[in-house]
Write a protein that holds these residues in place. Structure first.
Motif, mmCIF file in Angstrom:
data_model
loop_
_atom_site.group_PDB
_atom_site.id
_atom_site.type_symbol
_atom_site.label_atom_id
_atom_site.label_comp_id
_atom_site.label_asym_id
_atom_site.label_seq_id
_atom_site.Cartn_x
_atom_site.Cartn_y
_atom_site.Cartn_z
ATOM 1 N N ILE A 215 53.045 -82.854 12.071
ATOM 2 C CA ILE A 215 52.280 -83.468 12.660
ATOM 3 C C ILE A 215 50.855 -83.658 12.398
ATOM 4 N N TYR A 216 50.628 -84.593 12.082
ATOM 5 C CA TYR A 216 48.336 -84.666 12.191
ATOM 6 C C TYR A 216 47.693 -84.579 13.325
ATOM 7 N N TYR A 217 46.254 -84.460 13.643
ATOM 8 C CA TYR A 217 45.287 -83.889 14.523
ATOM 9 C C TYR A 217 44.563 -84.655 13.675
ATOM 10 N N MET A 218 44.008 -85.442 14.528
ATOM 11 C CA MET A 218 42.256 -86.586 14.073
ATOM 12 C C MET A 218 41.660 -86.620 15.086
ATOM 13 N N ILE A 219 40.447 -86.221 14.730
ATOM 14 C CA ILE A 219 39.469 -86.455 16.385
ATOM 15 C C ILE A 219 38.182 -87.009 14.942
ATOM 16 N N GLY A 220 37.467 -88.211 15.966
ATOM 17 C CA GLY A 220 36.264 -88.954 15.590
ATOM 18 C C GLY A 220 36.123 -88.875 16.843
ATOM 19 N N TRP A 221 34.581 -88.672 16.506
ATOM 20 C CA TRP A 221 33.404 -88.936 17.251
ATOM 21 C C TRP A 221 32.251 -89.261 16.460
ATOM 22 N N LYS A 222 31.819 -89.304 18.084
ATOM 23 C CA LYS A 222 29.969 -90.496 16.928
ATOM 24 C C LYS A 222 29.401 -90.239 18.215
ATOM 25 N N TYR A 223 28.006 -89.770 17.363
ATOM 26 C CA TYR A 223 26.616 -89.121 18.484
ATOM 27 C C TYR A 223 26.241 -90.157 19.208
ATOM 28 N N HIS A 224 25.881 -89.985 20.779
ATOM 29 C CA HIS A 224 25.615 -90.580 21.221
ATOM 30 C C HIS A 224 24.053 -90.037 22.448
ATOM 31 N N GLU A 225 23.004 -90.443 22.259
ATOM 32 C CA GLU A 225 21.815 -90.093 22.843
ATOM 33 C C GLU A 225 22.465 -89.393 24.149
ATOM 34 N N SER A 226 23.379 -90.303 25.450
ATOM 35 C CA SER A 226 23.681 -89.284 26.276
ATOM 36 C C SER A 226 24.549 -87.759 26.168
ATOM 37 N N GLN A 227 24.864 -87.900 24.815
ATOM 38 C CA GLN A 227 25.706 -86.455 24.765
ATOM 39 C C GLN A 227 24.707 -85.363 24.735
ATOM 40 N N ALA A 228 25.428 -83.885 24.791
ATOM 41 C CA ALA A 228 24.200 -82.953 24.977
ATOM 42 C C ALA A 228 24.240 -82.327 23.352
ATOM 43 N N ARG A 229 22.797 -81.695 23.197
ATOM 44 C CA ARG A 229 22.606 -81.804 21.521
ATOM 45 C C ARG A 229 23.326 -80.466 21.818
ATOM 46 N N PRO A 230 23.933 -80.723 20.165
ATOM 47 C CA PRO A 230 24.216 -79.459 19.706
ATOM 48 C C PRO A 230 24.006 -78.195 19.724
#
Length: 85
Positions: free
Chosen positions: A43-58
């Protein structure tokens, strides 16, 4: 498992005839003496993410109020809290 791959140019579905043919070949190659067919998978788990200005900042690095080391003790803390109630 009959999963289709995620290539952009893949067909929309894996046809039943393809699965039956693959099962027959697999059975001939790997069948045990008792007729059972062993199978293993990964089983391979992957996640993709791209920053967007509407998202909360870390949060800033080092701003945590709890360390990861303390998280391992959370079960003990929870059970102690239940005993004292």
């Amino acid at each position: 498992m009959g999963e289709s791959n995620c290539a952009w140019n893949r067909k929309a579905l894996l046809h039943r005839d393809t699965m039956l043919a693959a099962a027959a070949v697999y059975g001939e190659m790997y069948r045990n003496e008792d007729g059972s067919i062993p199978a293993t998978y990964q089983i391979y788990y992957m996640i993709g993410w791209k920053y967007h200005e509407s998202q909360a900042r870390p949060a800033e690095r080092g701003s945590a109020t709890v360390s990861f080391g303390e998280l391992g003790k959370i079960n003990n803390l929870m059970s102690q809290g239940k005993k004292s109630q």
